[in-house]
Enzyme design. Structure first.
Site, PDB file in Angstrom:
ATOM      1  N   ARG A 109      -9.793 -48.342  17.117  1.00 32.54           N
ATOM      2  CA  ARG A 109     -10.196 -49.722  17.361  1.00 32.54           C
ATOM      3  C   ARG A 109     -11.715 -49.816  17.357  1.00 32.54           C
ATOM      4  O   ARG A 109     -12.383 -49.007  17.992  1.00 32.54           O
ATOM      5  CB  ARG A 109      -9.647 -50.178  18.711  1.00 32.54           C
TER       6      ARG A 109
ATOM      7  N   SER B  40      -4.990 -56.327  17.428  1.00 34.21           N
ATOM      8  CA  SER B  40      -4.090 -56.626  18.538  1.00 34.21           C
ATOM      9  C   SER B  40      -4.556 -57.869  19.286  1.00 34.21           C
ATOM     10  O   SER B  40      -4.755 -58.916  18.687  1.00 34.21           O
ATOM     11  CB  SER B  40      -3.968 -55.406  19.456  1.00 34.21           C
ATOM     12  N   HIS B  41      -4.766 -57.743  20.594  1.00 33.94           N
ATOM     13  CA  HIS B  41      -5.143 -58.886  21.417  1.00 33.94           C
ATOM     14  C   HIS B  41      -6.652 -58.984  21.608  1.00 33.94           C
ATOM     15  O   HIS B  41      -7.121 -59.819  22.381  1.00 33.94           O
ATOM     16  CB  HIS B  41      -4.483 -58.752  22.796  1.00 33.94           C
TER      17      HIS B  41
ATOM     18  N   LYS C 292      -3.049 -48.888  13.997  1.00 29.96           N
ATOM     19  CA  LYS C 292      -1.973 -48.255  14.757  1.00 29.96           C
ATOM     20  C   LYS C 292      -1.175 -47.419  13.765  1.00 29.96           C
ATOM     21  O   LYS C 292      -0.670 -47.943  12.769  1.00 29.96           O
ATOM     22  CB  LYS C 292      -1.098 -49.304  15.436  1.00 29.96           C
TER      23      LYS C 292
ATOM     24  N   ASP D 171       1.112 -62.028  21.405  1.00 20.42           N
ATOM     25  CA  ASP D 171      -0.294 -61.692  21.250  1.00 20.42           C
ATOM     26  C   ASP D 171      -0.672 -61.699  19.770  1.00 20.42           C
ATOM     27  O   ASP D 171       0.113 -62.102  18.919  1.00 20.42           O
ATOM     28  CB  ASP D 171      -0.600 -60.350  21.917  1.00 20.42           C
TER      29      ASP D 171
ATOM     30  N   ASP E 240      -0.936 -59.572  17.359  1.00 15.97           N
ATOM     31  CA  ASP E 240      -0.157 -58.883  16.329  1.00 15.97           C
ATOM     32  C   ASP E 240       1.338 -58.837  16.637  1.00 15.97           C
ATOM     33  O   ASP E 240       2.087 -58.139  15.955  1.00 15.97           O
ATOM     34  CB  ASP E 240      -0.691 -57.469  16.096  1.00 15.97           C
TER      35      ASP E 240
ATOM     36  N   ASP F 294       3.244 -57.683  19.124  1.00 14.38           N
ATOM     37  CA  ASP F 294       3.981 -56.604  19.791  1.00 14.38           C
ATOM     38  C   ASP F 294       4.036 -56.787  21.309  1.00 14.38           C
ATOM     39  O   ASP F 294       4.573 -55.940  22.014  1.00 14.38           O
ATOM     40  CB  ASP F 294       3.403 -55.226  19.441  1.00 14.38           C
ATOM     41  N   ARG F 295       3.487 -57.913  21.822  1.00 15.74           N
ATOM     42  CA  ARG F 295       3.530 -58.169  23.265  1.00 15.74           C
ATOM     43  C   ARG F 295       4.128 -59.550  23.512  1.00 15.74           C
ATOM     44  O   ARG F 295       4.035 -60.449  22.676  1.00 15.74           O
ATOM     45  CB  ARG F 295       2.137 -58.090  23.866  1.00 15.74           C
TER      46      ARG F 295
ATOM     47  N   GLY G 193       2.835 -56.407  28.627  1.00 17.79           N
ATOM     48  CA  GLY G 193       3.777 -57.203  27.844  1.00 17.79           C
ATOM     49  C   GLY G 193       4.441 -56.462  26.707  1.00 17.79           C
ATOM     50  O   GLY G 193       5.188 -57.058  25.923  1.00 17.79           O
ATOM     51  N   HIS G 194       4.184 -55.164  26.572  1.00 22.63           N
ATOM     52  CA  HIS G 194       4.884 -54.354  25.578  1.00 22.63           C
ATOM     53  C   HIS G 194       6.268 -53.982  26.123  1.00 22.63           C
ATOM     54  O   HIS G 194       6.384 -53.494  27.249  1.00 22.63           O
ATOM     55  CB  HIS G 194       4.118 -53.058  25.294  1.00 22.63           C
TER      56      HIS G 194
END
Length: 768
Positions: free
Chosen positions: A322, A410-411, A420, A546, A548, A550-551, A632-633
């Protein structure tokens, strides 16, 4: 019939066309006959498999019911009843297990299950769960549980003296007693049979390629919690929609017509001209092999400019890569990362890799650089375009590559991006991520003699269909979906509509600048618009994704933000209904009430480090059916693939809520709750939160029955609550959270942490 010269001449002149038409008719007839034969074979195979499946379910049911009947008979015997009346559980246990064929152990526990809980760390919680179920239901029960080092067949039954419950009998038998029937049946070729309990396959036979689709033909084993799943190849395509027999009849008609057409020029009596003689006969036309264009043009590797920024080892984080575009990331850095991933794949003998990206403006450049690097290492790239991270993970399964990279920030804010990475079915984390940097720094990069290829695929519909084929709501629920202009804005609503929900979209237009609010549902202020829209539409629920996808974030009709650790309670209770004794993994930021909730529902709780790749690795290690993080995952091993997927989690949530007669807000409000804070993020002075946490762990001292844990940062549990300080692995911040039984306890714990943190660094910008 006498033909005129003009007609005869026309027929003869069209000889070649007629023969080519006849050849085409023969090919079409052969195709029809082949599909008809395939359908007949498929029907026979399906009938054989269904017969075998039903016979296996019946034989397994009879065998297991016989063991339950034996348990009831033994419990009613004079020696067992006499020992129970004397209060001698040891003697009752010995009498219960005497001369029981294949018995591994037989014990009658006290109603408190004191001995079972004392040895739970070694034997697991499965036997506790089945014993609790027997006492709760007041009847004999049978489950397959993990007892010790392997799954076993477990029987349990309340032990009574008169009407008084004095204990519970627990009998352990080898798993072979349950799966013996599967070993005895003849499994037809190209098919699959399995005996399953929940998401766990006890035993299987046949072709494992059909394991994933076997639930469609599953039948229950009566009187048990087991089922027999059956899988086989998809139904063959029916040409023109024709069934088997009509296909063969039409094929015969076409063959007859082809024969007539091929013979027609000869029937009119004209001798073959040189041109006609040179034309292929029908027989020759059928024997001719089609000309194949075997020349393949290699797509050149896109030339990319050298990295404009030096590669920064700090972008290689604990569980992904990241950085900030233009500062620590650009197209050249992405190419080096792709080259390193491709080199790792080369060492493992892996060829194909799926690549997808989120909606950030830097995504196309990052994918271009990544793809160029992967191809330099000779890897074949399958580009699935702009999709949520879970769809990229799904692509690695659907396209059977075992490797994928999601290019996503992501977020994080819009100027972030990252990678990832999954190689060989494992999400790279820790040393595996930092090794990619080491490869680049040490120039340990493999360059193939010729570049790999690149293809484009669209698997969005496959993803939607896969979820909708397994998850359907019992009644329609109205939900507002807030994607925060993230990449889940298109496919997230599609999935929820496909399972039967009514969706009202909010900020679902994909825009990498995130113009409305930041796509991070863990921050309560990002849910303000969602709460308002749920009330305006009188919706049952609000769903937030989020950046992407995933959450997952959730708000109720009353405006309550249901924190993910409470959602995990709901998911755990649902999963444990079908998988008693299953391991449920959760991260250090989750509420202390989660452990007791999992235990009460017969599960095995396990707290672990925060981070999607770290959680997935722990799930594989422990064979967990479910995991979740406070961020949140959610990771479903049961009925899904075990990766974090906010969209799939939303579908499972709606499935659970729609199955209950209560209003969704009431179901969620009933989950155990105390007084808690959301995640509190504090900028780390110097940009190094890990150093601050290391100092805090070394210097902090807590009293009053405090139990510290250093799994990830420092979590301190008190009798009435807990507090946590850890370093974020994605941004340079400290993450804090506090949870307690009362506001007074929360204030006290938070105050203690504040005092000790400020003693460590008076300049920490604590917001409390």
């Amino acid at each position: 019939m006498k033909l005129s010269n003009k007609t005869r001449q026309a027929v003869v002149q069209s000889r070649r066309a007629l023969q080519l038409l006849a050849a085409l008719l023969v090919l079409l007839a052969a195709w029809l006959a082949w599909t008809g034969w395939q359908q007949m074979q498929d029907g026979t195979r399906r009938n054989q498999l269904a017969t075998t499946r039903d016979a296996l379910a019946q034989s397994t049911g009879r065998a297991l019911q016989a063991e339950l009947a034996r348990l009831e008979e033994r419990m009613a015997s004079t020696p067992v009843r006499a020992a129970l009346a004397d209060g001698d559980l040891a003697a009752a246990s010995a009498a219960l297990g005497r001369d029981w064929p294949n018995l591994e152990s037989a014990t009658i526990h006290d109603t408190g299950l004191a001995e079972a809980y004392a040895t739970a760390a070694q034997a697991g919680y499965g036997r506790i769960a089945v014993a609790e179920a027997a006492m709760t239901e007041g009847r004999p029960v049978m489950w397959v549980v993990r007892d010790g080092d392997a799954p076993r067949l477990a029987l349990a039954m309340p032990a009574r003296v008169g009407e008084t419950l004095v204990g519970v009998a627990y009998v352990r038998l080898p798993l072979a007693r349950a799966v013996a029937g599967l070993d005895a049946v003849d499994v037809p070729g190209s098919t699959y049979l399995a005996l399953r309990q929940g998401g766990f396959t006890l035993a299987d036979r046949g072709d494992p390629d059909y394991a994933a689709s076997a639930e469609r033909m599953a039948v229950p084993v009566d009187g048990t919690g087991l089922r027999v799943a059956a899988g086989l190849p998809p139904r063959p395509a029916a040409l023109f929609g024709l069934a088997a027999l009509p296909s063969i009849v039409v094929a015969a008609i076409l063959l007859l017509l082809a024969y007539v057409l091929s013979r027609l020029p000869s029937l009119v009596g004209r001798p073959e001209s040189e041109e006609a003689a040179a034309a292929p006969t029908l027989e020759q036309a059928l024997e001719m092999e089609p000309v194949m264009d075997t020349e393949q043009s290699a797509t050149p590797v896109r030339e990319t400019r050298p990295a404009a920024v030096a590669i920064d080892p700090g972008i290689f984080r604990a569980y992904d890569i990241r950085g900030i575009v233009g500062q620590s990331l650009d197209i050249g850095v992405a190419e080096l990362i792709g080259h390193a991933i491709g080199s790792l794949m080369h060492e493992q003998g892996l060829k194909d890799i799926v690549v997808g990206r989120d909606g950030r403006l830097s995504g196309p450049d990052m994918v271009a650089g990544l793809t160029a690097g992967l191809r330099k290492a000779g890897r074949d790239v399958i580009d699935i375009g702009m999709v949520p991270t879970p769809v990229v993970y799904f692509g690695a399964y659907q396209l059977r590559t075992g490797c994928c990279v999601s290019v996503t920030g992501s977020h994080n804010p819009p100027d972030y991006n990252g990678f990832k990475i999954v190689v060989g079915g494992e999400t790279l984390s820790g040393d595996a991520v930092t090794d990619l940097y080491a490869r680049i720094a040490e120039d340990r990069l493999y360059t193939a003699p010729s570049p790999g290829g690149v293809t484009e695929r669209d698997i969005a519909s496959d993803y939607v269909d896969r979820i909708a084929s397994d998850v359907q709501v019992d009644r329609p629920l109205k939900v507002v979906v807030d994607a925060g202009n993230g990449v889940a804005g298109e496919i997230g609503p599609r999935v929820l509509e496909a399972i039967g929900a009514h969706v009202e979209p909010l900020f679902c237009e994909i825009d990498g600048t995130f113009p409305n609010h930041h796509p991070d549902p863990s921050e309560p202020h990002n849910l303000t618009d969602l709460v308002e829209m749920v009330k305006r539409f009188d919706a049952d629920l609000g769903i937030a994704f989020d950046g992407d996808g995933d959450r997952l974030g959730v708000v109720t009709r009353t405006g309550e933000n249901i924190f993910p650790d409470r959602l995990l309670m709901l998911f755990a209770a649902d999963v444990l209904e079908r998988n008693p004794g299953a391991v449920i993994v959760y991260d250090v930021k989750c509420t202390g009430r989660l452990q007791g909730h999992i235990l009460r529902h017969g599960g095995s709780p396990l707290m672990w480090k925060t981070g999607h790749s770290l959680i997935k690795a722990k799930m594989r290690e422990t064979e967990a059916e479910l995991a979740g993080e406070m961020s949140g995952h959610f990771f479903f091993g049961e009925r899904w693939y075990g990766f974090d997927d906010g969209i799939y989690a939303a579908a499972r949530l709606l499935e659970i809520l729609a199955s209950r007669p209560e209003e969704p807000s009431d179901v969620l409000a009933a989950l155990p709750a105390g007084i808690s804070t959301p995640e509190i993020k504090v900028d780390a002075p110097g940009g190094n939160p890990h150093a601050i946490v290391e100092r805090f762990v070394a210097q902090a001292k807590f009293e009053g029955g405090a139990r510290p844990s250093t799994i990830d940062g420092l979590r301190v549990d008190f009798p009435d609550g807990w507090g946590l300080v850890r370093a974020s692995n994605t941004t340079p911040v400290l993450v804090l959270r506090f949870d307690a039984d009362s506001q007074e306890a929360l204030d006290r714990i938070r105050g203690e942490f504040r005092t000790q943190l400020l003693a460590l660094d008076p300049d920490l910008p604590l917001p409390f």
